[in-house]
Design an enzyme around this catalytic site. Structure first.
Site, PDB file in Angstrom:
ATOM      1  N   HIS A 103     -41.744  -8.052  -9.259  1.00 41.14           N
ATOM      2  CA  HIS A 103     -41.708  -8.748  -8.456  1.00 41.14           C
ATOM      3  C   HIS A 103     -40.318  -9.278  -8.174  1.00 41.14           C
ATOM      4  O   HIS A 103     -39.285  -9.919  -8.057  1.00 41.14           O
ATOM      5  CB  HIS A 103     -42.120 -10.280  -8.995  1.00 41.14           C
ATOM      6  CG  HIS A 103     -42.472 -10.870  -7.741  1.00 41.14           C
ATOM      7  ND1 HIS A 103     -43.818 -10.943  -7.191  1.00 41.14           N
ATOM      8  CD2 HIS A 103     -41.529 -11.280  -6.164  1.00 41.14           C
ATOM      9  CE1 HIS A 103     -43.972 -11.547  -5.964  1.00 41.14           C
ATOM     10  NE2 HIS A 103     -42.797 -11.952  -5.232  1.00 41.14           N
TER      11      HIS A 103
ATOM     12  N   GLY B  56     -35.935  -2.175  -7.164  1.00 40.93           N
ATOM     13  CA  GLY B  56     -34.250  -1.950  -6.997  1.00 40.93           C
ATOM     14  C   GLY B  56     -33.938  -0.274  -6.504  1.00 40.93           C
ATOM     15  O   GLY B  56     -33.088  -0.591  -6.807  1.00 40.93           O
ATOM     16  N   ILE B  57     -35.083  -0.084  -5.201  1.00 40.79           N
ATOM     17  CA  ILE B  57     -34.871   1.059  -4.314  1.00 40.79           C
ATOM     18  C   ILE B  57     -33.833   0.592  -3.887  1.00 40.79           C
ATOM     19  O   ILE B  57     -33.850  -0.085  -2.715  1.00 40.79           O
ATOM     20  CB  ILE B  57     -36.074   1.602  -4.010  1.00 40.79           C
ATOM     21  CG1 ILE B  57     -37.227   1.956  -5.183  1.00 40.79           C
ATOM     22  CG2 ILE B  57     -36.130   2.791  -3.185  1.00 40.79           C
ATOM     23  CD1 ILE B  57     -36.821   2.826  -5.988  1.00 40.79           C
TER      24      ILE B  57
ATOM     25  N   SER C 162     -47.539  -9.656   3.480  1.00 41.80           N
ATOM     26  CA  SER C 162     -47.732 -11.014   2.457  1.00 41.80           C
ATOM     27  C   SER C 162     -48.317 -11.917   2.731  1.00 41.80           C
ATOM     28  O   SER C 162     -48.617 -12.427   3.889  1.00 41.80           O
ATOM     29  CB  SER C 162     -46.511 -11.790   1.977  1.00 41.80           C
ATOM     30  OG  SER C 162     -46.663 -12.737   1.105  1.00 41.80           O
TER      31      SER C 162
ATOM     32  N   LYS D  22     -50.430  -5.567  -7.933  1.00 43.61           N
ATOM     33  CA  LYS D  22     -48.756  -5.233  -8.219  1.00 43.61           C
ATOM     34  C   LYS D  22     -48.545  -6.230  -9.777  1.00 43.61           C
ATOM     35  O   LYS D  22     -49.168  -7.227  -9.260  1.00 43.61           O
ATOM     36  CB  LYS D  22     -48.413  -5.513  -6.952  1.00 43.61           C
ATOM     37  CG  LYS D  22     -47.477  -5.698  -7.197  1.00 43.61           C
ATOM     38  CD  LYS D  22     -46.658  -6.231  -5.187  1.00 43.61           C
ATOM     39  CE  LYS D  22     -45.327  -5.586  -5.383  1.00 43.61           C
ATOM     40  NZ  LYS D  22     -44.014  -7.520  -6.273  1.00 43.61           N
TER      41      LYS D  22
ATOM     42  N   ASP E  89     -42.026  -0.804  -7.589  1.00 46.02           N
ATOM     43  CA  ASP E  89     -41.553  -1.309  -6.609  1.00 46.02           C
ATOM     44  C   ASP E  89     -40.581  -2.203  -7.404  1.00 46.02           C
ATOM     45  O   ASP E  89     -40.518  -2.865  -8.513  1.00 46.02           O
ATOM     46  CB  ASP E  89     -42.927  -2.932  -6.389  1.00 46.02           C
ATOM     47  CG  ASP E  89     -42.412  -3.357  -5.572  1.00 46.02           C
ATOM     48  OD1 ASP E  89     -40.885  -3.986  -5.544  1.00 46.02           O
ATOM     49  OD2 ASP E  89     -43.020  -3.853  -5.152  1.00 46.02           O
TER      50      ASP E  89
ATOM     51  N   THR F  38     -51.653  -9.847  -6.189  1.00 48.56           N
ATOM     52  CA  THR F  38     -50.342  -9.669  -6.484  1.00 48.56           C
ATOM     53  C   THR F  38     -50.431 -10.496  -7.975  1.00 48.56           C
ATOM     54  O   THR F  38     -51.147 -12.154  -7.592  1.00 48.56           O
ATOM     55  CB  THR F  38     -49.031  -9.674  -6.043  1.00 48.56           C
ATOM     56  OG1 THR F  38     -48.647  -8.778  -4.728  1.00 48.56           O
ATOM     57  CG2 THR F  38     -47.909 -10.079  -6.671  1.00 48.56           C
TER      58      THR F  38
ATOM     59  N   TYR G  62     -52.808 -13.281  -3.900  1.00 41.27           N
ATOM     60  CA  TYR G  62     -52.452 -14.242  -4.761  1.00 41.27           C
ATOM     61  C   TYR G  62     -54.229 -14.584  -4.949  1.00 41.27           C
ATOM     62  O   TYR G  62     -54.797 -14.916  -4.016  1.00 41.27           O
ATOM     63  CB  TYR G  62     -51.535 -14.642  -4.231  1.00 41.27           C
ATOM     64  CG  TYR G  62     -49.806 -14.473  -4.227  1.00 41.27           C
ATOM     65  CD1 TYR G  62     -49.767 -14.289  -5.097  1.00 41.27           C
ATOM     66  CD2 TYR G  62     -48.963 -14.548  -3.220  1.00 41.27           C
ATOM     67  CE1 TYR G  62     -47.968 -13.842  -5.121  1.00 41.27           C
ATOM     68  CE2 TYR G  62     -47.928 -14.118  -3.136  1.00 41.27           C
ATOM     69  CZ  TYR G  62     -47.206 -13.579  -3.964  1.00 41.27           C
ATOM     70  OH  TYR G  62     -46.417 -13.174  -3.931  1.00 41.27           O
TER      71      TYR G  62
ATOM     72  N   GLN H 158     -51.709  -8.311   1.048  1.00 37.61           N
ATOM     73  CA  GLN H 158     -51.217  -9.027  -0.592  1.00 37.61           C
ATOM     74  C   GLN H 158     -52.074 -10.172  -0.249  1.00 37.61           C
ATOM     75  O   GLN H 158     -51.547 -11.178   0.811  1.00 37.61           O
ATOM     76  CB  GLN H 158     -49.781  -8.445  -0.447  1.00 37.61           C
ATOM     77  CG  GLN H 158     -49.499  -9.692  -2.034  1.00 37.61           C
ATOM     78  CD  GLN H 158     -48.279 -11.181  -1.797  1.00 37.61           C
ATOM     79  OE1 GLN H 158     -48.597 -10.990  -1.253  1.00 37.61           O
ATOM     80  NE2 GLN H 158     -47.620 -10.282  -2.608  1.00 37.61           N
TER      81      GLN H 158
ATOM     82  N   ARG I 157     -32.977 -21.222 -10.723  1.00 38.21           N
ATOM     83  CA  ARG I 157     -31.806 -20.173  -9.986  1.00 38.21           C
ATOM     84  C   ARG I 157     -29.846 -20.062 -10.449  1.00 38.21           C
ATOM     85  O   ARG I 157     -30.072 -21.607  -9.558  1.00 38.21           O
ATOM     86  CB  ARG I 157     -31.666 -19.368  -8.927  1.00 38.21           C
ATOM     87  CG  ARG I 157     -33.306 -18.691  -7.939  1.00 38.21           C
ATOM     88  CD  ARG I 157     -33.609 -18.200  -6.792  1.00 38.21           C
ATOM     89  NE  ARG I 157     -34.296 -17.200  -6.023  1.00 38.21           N
ATOM     90  CZ  ARG I 157     -34.475 -17.100  -5.140  1.00 38.21           C
ATOM     91  NH1 ARG I 157     -33.510 -17.701  -4.410  1.00 38.21           N
ATOM     92  NH2 ARG I 157     -35.398 -16.434  -4.728  1.00 38.21           N
TER      93      ARG I 157
ATOM     94  N   GLY J  66     -38.678  -3.477  -1.057  1.00 37.44           N
ATOM     95  CA  GLY J  66     -38.187  -5.160  -0.104  1.00 37.44           C
ATOM     96  C   GLY J  66     -37.237  -5.500   0.207  1.00 37.44           C
ATOM     97  O   GLY J  66     -37.224  -5.540   1.773  1.00 37.44           O
ATOM     98  N   ARG J  67     -36.207  -5.582  -0.522  1.00 35.38           N
ATOM     99  CA  ARG J  67     -34.744  -6.054   0.046  1.00 35.38           C
ATOM    100  C   ARG J  67     -34.283  -5.197   1.034  1.00 35.38           C
ATOM    101  O   ARG J  67     -33.787  -5.492   2.244  1.00 35.38           O
ATOM    102  CB  ARG J  67     -33.856  -6.687  -1.070  1.00 35.38           C
ATOM    103  CG  ARG J  67     -34.255  -7.886  -1.826  1.00 35.38           C
ATOM    104  CD  ARG J  67     -33.363  -8.305  -3.229  1.00 35.38           C
ATOM    105  NE  ARG J  67     -33.943  -9.561  -3.566  1.00 35.38           N
ATOM    106  CZ  ARG J  67     -34.168  -9.161  -4.999  1.00 35.38           C
ATOM    107  NH1 ARG J  67     -34.455  -8.206  -5.070  1.00 35.38           N
ATOM    108  NH2 ARG J  67     -34.771 -10.079  -6.255  1.00 35.38           N
TER     109      ARG J  67
END
Length: 407
Positions: free
Chosen positions: A295, A328-329, A121, A271, A326, A169, A143, A141, A178, A349-350
């Site tokens: 994202h 939810g995997i 990133s 992306k 990309d 991205t 921006y 990556q 949130r 990612g997570r």
């Protein structure tokens, strides 16, 4: 005696550092990390509807396994933007990975050890030069931040550092809120920050000791700035300072996307695609690859899961660009489903961040091993000898599963 048996015998009262699923990695990361650090790894935008759908959608795709005919040899290798990788799972770029003192360098080493590529990133906490030294298969990556002159400086620095390509991205968070709140990210893990975080650190002794050893070894408090947004050797802005600059930069146009392709001597991935019409415009702009992505649920909430948008985009542009997924995997079986619907590879990612939080570099390697093992199990059950043989015929796809956005 197996490796795991040796570990258990040598450390009968200690928790086995190896874990068998990403879910367990998440549990261990939650237990080990200060609450604010952990929360930075889990949040999506607003109510988290997209965050949940990114994962839940995979459960709607039901495999049609064979009971006889499994193949003895199974090939999982592929290429992404000219880079050969041993399995179709790449590291997705995520910002400020200061979960461990070595952060992105730990992740890069883990990816290299497992034969796959690293996405770094612009908002990373480690310089691109250090990360590429750890893994030459690193995509940088970018921006659209600060205008053409600033973007060009970063493209030139990436090229000079030896980046394998760039990931442009465009799908970052347009929604600020949130429902569970956003954690505070200090500018530097200095004495003041440690005092502020003292209640959290008190219940996270292993994490605190890792950072304490790093401070003693390097004789400095590590900063949490963004060194890849400035010239090499300069002090970068803080994470939120950089975010503010991004928010203040006029959004990129399709002409800007084509300009990046023209001004970078190497492959470019775009992306953040979820619409068919945007995928076609990306082809017209000349990109090498696109990533179907929302994202990780950090864009407009209630956007459909990435996997729901994948197949229609592959059908429209898959003959012209490489298409990745990309979002939810969490398992190797998820990887198999994405490949069956047409993805060349996936980016996680997570999942790897939880591995990093649970056990550093070894934890990231563990997560990649989990992905490989789960994908291999899918190939066995579906009687495939290669990931290239996976197809939509191998799964029951509900009639209402697919989302054809921008058709």
């Amino acid at each position: 005696m197996s490796r795991l048996s040796k570990i258990a015998e040598a450390n009968p009262w200690r928790q086995n550092p190896w874990f068998e699923s990403v879910a367990v990695a998440q549990q261990r990361a939650k237990k080990k990390l200060p609450k604010s650090v952990y929360m930075a790894l889990v949040g999506g935008s607003e109510a988290g509807v997209t965050l949940r759908d990114n994962m839940d959608a995979f459960s709607e795709l039901e495999p049609k396994p064979h009971v006889i005919g499994a193949k003895q040899d199974r090939d999982m290798a592929t290429t992404v933007m000219g880079q050969p990788i041993s399995l179709p799972v790449m590291i997705s770029p995520t910002g400020v990975q200061a979960v461990t003192p070595d952060g992105e360098v730990d992740v890069a080493r883990a990816a290299a050890a497992r034969g796959t590529a690293m996405g770094l990133s612009s908002f990373a906490s480690k310089p691109i030069e250090e990360v590429i030294a750890a893994n030459p298969q690193t995509f940088f990556q970018v921006y659209w931040l600060g205008g053409k002159e600033r973007v060009l400086e970063r493209l030139e620095r990436a090229k000079a550092a030896g980046a394998a390509g760039v990931i442009l991205t465009t799908d970052w968070s347009f929604s600020m809120g949130r429902d569970w709140g956003s954690p505070a990210i200090p500018e530097k893990l200095d004495a003041k920050a440690m005092l502020t975080m003292a209640p959290e650190i008190a219940v996270s002794p292993r994490w605190a000791m890792e950072w304490a050893r790093d401070v003693i070894t390097n004789k400095r408090f590590p900063d949490l700035t963004t060194p890849n947004l400035v010239n090499q050797g300069e002090m970068g802005p803080t994470f939120f300072g950089a975010y503010g600059e991004w928010m203040g930069t006029p959004p990129a146009t399709w002409d800007d996307i084509a300009w990046v392709v023209d001004n970078y001597d190497g492959p470019v991935m775009l992306k953040g695609i979820t619409r068919i019409d945007d995928a076609k415009r990306a082809v017209d702009a000349g990109v090498t690859a696109i990533s179907v992505s929302n994202h990780g649920g950090n864009n407009l909430d209630a956007t459909p899961a990435s996997i729901r948008c994948l197949a229609p985009i592959v059908d429209e542009v898959g003959d012209h660009v490489e298409v990745l997924l990309d979002g939810g995997i969490r398992r190797g079986s998820d990887v198999a489903k994405a490949l069956a619907l047409g993805a060349r590879a996936v980016m996680i990612g997570r999942a790897y961040l939880w591995g990093l939080g649970a056990n550093g570099q070894a934890g990231v390697e563990n997560v990649l091993d989990i992905m490989r093992s789960g994908l291999d199990s899918s190939l066995i059950g579906l009687s495939k000898s290669s990931i290239s043989e996976l197809s939509r015929d191998d799964y029951h796809i509900p009639d209402d599963f697919v989302r054809r956005l921008g058709a």
